[in-house]
Design a protein around this motif. Sequence first.
Motif, PDB file in Angstrom:
ATOM      1  N   THR A  55       5.986   7.984  -0.282  1.00 26.20           N
ATOM      2  CA  THR A  55       5.842   8.219  -1.308  1.00 26.20           C
ATOM      3  C   THR A  55       5.775   7.085  -1.992  1.00 26.20           C
ATOM      4  N   PRO A  56       6.316   6.743  -3.149  1.00 28.28           N
ATOM      5  CA  PRO A  56       7.155   5.764  -2.898  1.00 28.28           C
ATOM      6  C   PRO A  56       7.151   4.715  -2.458  1.00 28.28           C
ATOM      7  N   PRO A  57       7.397   3.812  -2.335  1.00 29.73           N
ATOM      8  CA  PRO A  57       8.158   2.963  -1.310  1.00 29.73           C
ATOM      9  C   PRO A  57       9.578   2.576  -1.860  1.00 29.73           C
ATOM     10  N   PRO A  58      10.741   2.483  -1.424  1.00 27.88           N
ATOM     11  CA  PRO A  58      12.118   2.347  -2.095  1.00 27.88           C
ATOM     12  C   PRO A  58      12.315   0.514  -2.791  1.00 27.88           C
ATOM     13  N   GLU A  59      12.869   0.753  -3.542  1.00 26.68           N
ATOM     14  CA  GLU A  59      12.610  -0.760  -4.574  1.00 26.68           C
ATOM     15  C   GLU A  59      12.725  -2.030  -3.574  1.00 26.68           C
ATOM     16  N   GLU A  60      13.561  -1.727  -2.822  1.00 27.33           N
ATOM     17  CA  GLU A  60      13.551  -3.725  -1.448  1.00 27.33           C
ATOM     18  C   GLU A  60      11.878  -3.943  -1.167  1.00 27.33           C
ATOM     19  N   LEU A  61      11.291  -2.288  -1.219  1.00 28.93           N
ATOM     20  CA  LEU A  61       9.768  -2.827  -0.600  1.00 28.93           C
ATOM     21  C   LEU A  61       9.141  -3.108  -1.836  1.00 28.93           C
ATOM     22  N   ALA A  62       9.391  -2.652  -2.766  1.00 28.06           N
ATOM     23  CA  ALA A  62       8.711  -2.531  -3.688  1.00 28.06           C
ATOM     24  C   ALA A  62       8.482  -4.084  -4.993  1.00 28.06           C
ATOM     25  N   GLY A  63       9.133  -4.058  -4.424  1.00 27.31           N
ATOM     26  CA  GLY A  63       9.237  -5.724  -4.850  1.00 27.31           C
ATOM     27  C   GLY A  63      10.184  -5.285  -6.617  1.00 27.31           C
ATOM     28  N   GLY A  64      10.852  -4.396  -6.633  1.00 28.89           N
ATOM     29  CA  GLY A  64      10.823  -3.833  -8.581  1.00 28.89           C
ATOM     30  C   GLY A  64       9.253  -3.145  -9.129  1.00 28.89           C
ATOM     31  N   GLY A  65       9.132  -2.942  -8.758  1.00 25.21           N
ATOM     32  CA  GLY A  65       7.658  -2.830  -9.063  1.00 25.21           C
ATOM     33  C   GLY A  65       6.509  -2.050  -8.378  1.00 25.21           C
ATOM     34  N   THR A  66       5.691  -1.964  -8.469  1.00 31.65           N
ATOM     35  CA  THR A  66       4.211  -0.727  -8.099  1.00 31.65           C
ATOM     36  C   THR A  66       3.768  -2.067  -6.822  1.00 31.65           C
ATOM     37  N   ALA A  67       3.910  -1.179  -5.673  1.00 35.48           N
ATOM     38  CA  ALA A  67       3.913  -2.192  -4.512  1.00 35.48           C
ATOM     39  C   ALA A  67       2.167  -1.861  -5.010  1.00 35.48           C
ATOM     40  N   PRO A  68       0.819  -2.909  -4.868  1.00 35.69           N
ATOM     41  CA  PRO A  68       0.041  -2.983  -4.893  1.00 35.69           C
ATOM     42  C   PRO A  68      -0.730  -2.294  -3.625  1.00 35.69           C
ATOM     43  N   THR A  69      -1.947  -0.858  -3.859  1.00 34.52           N
ATOM     44  CA  THR A  69      -2.635   0.196  -3.039  1.00 34.52           C
ATOM     45  C   THR A  69      -3.843  -0.068  -3.585  1.00 34.52           C
ATOM     46  N   ASP A  70      -4.360  -1.390  -4.286  1.00 32.50           N
ATOM     47  CA  ASP A  70      -6.097  -1.077  -4.178  1.00 32.50           C
ATOM     48  C   ASP A  70      -6.126  -2.806  -3.309  1.00 32.50           C
TER      49      ASP A  70
END
Length: 304
Positions: A55-70
Motif C-alpha cells: 500500500t502507499p508509504p507512510p508520510e515520513e517515507l513519502a516525503g509529504g507526497g506520492t513516492a515515485p513509482t515509475d
Amino acid sequence: MTTTHNQEVLRYTAFSADPEGGNPAGVMLDATGLDDTDMLRIAAELGYSESAFLTPPPEELAGGGTAPTDGTSGIRAYTIRYFSPQVEVPFCGHATVATAIALAERTGPGELVFATRAGTVPVTVAEDEGGALRATLTSVEPKIEEIADADLAEALAALDWPSADLDPALPPRIAYAGARHLVLAAATRARLADLAYDFDRLAALMRRLDLVTLQLVWRESADVFHVRDPFPVGGVVEDPATGAAAAAFGAYARELGLFPGDAAEDTILTLHQGEDLGRPGVLTVTLRPGDPRVRVGGTGARIG
C-alpha cells in the motif's frame, strides 16, 4: 471486495532463479482497500509460507507526497505487510525479495524502501553479470539473547533432537533482525536432514516465546551453512528459504565471532536452504564493518 487488474496476486519465488527452487511468495503490488481479513484469506488460499501486500508509504517515507513509482527518480517507497496462511508476521525476507524483484521487472532496478511492522527496510535491486535481477535487503538493527534451559529442553523435545546432536561450537540463541528465531546448530548434516517434529508442541513453545521460525543450521565450512526452518506458527511445516532468519543468523554469527572481529572488508556467508524439500535456494548474508544491520540477498523468478 472488488479488485482490479492492479490488485492481481502475483506468484514469485525468492532465492532462486528457477521457479521450482527457492521459496514461493504471493505478491500483491496494490492492496489498497483490503483489510486484514482479506489479506489473511488471500494468503491462506495461496498456501505459501508468506504473501506480501503493498500500500502507499507512510508520510515520513513519502516525503509529504506520492513516492515515485515509475523508476525514473528517487527512492520508491511502500508500506508492506506479510501474512502466512494463519497469522500476520512482522517481517518476511523472502517475500521482500520477491516483491522487490516483481517491482523491478515493472519499473527497473534501483533503490526501494519498505515500511514494515518491524521497521524500515531498504532494498537494492541490481542486475548481475548475466542480466538476472538480484535483490538485497538491509535488516533493522538486530538483537541476540540467550534461551532459558527449560525452553531449550522443550524445543529439543519437540524436535526429538538429543542435546548430544547439537554442535557445541555454535550455542543456542534467540536472534532477531525483524523477527525472532531460535538458532540451533546440528553437529552433522544427517541430523539436519532428519527433521520430523511434533508440530503442535513446537508451535505452542514458539507462540509462548514469540518465535517466527527455528533456524536449524549445519556448518559446512567457515562461511558456508545449510539451514532449515520449521514454521508451525504460520501453519507451514517448513519454510523453503527464510530471509528473515538468514538476517537473524548473520547477527548471531557476528555476536559469536564466527568471522574476524577486526575485518576491514565485508564478510560474506552463504546459506543453502530448501535442498531437503526439493526446492534448493541460496541466500547471501553480508556483514559490514561498523554496521550492526545485516544484508540478505538473492535472485528470484516469477512462477507460472
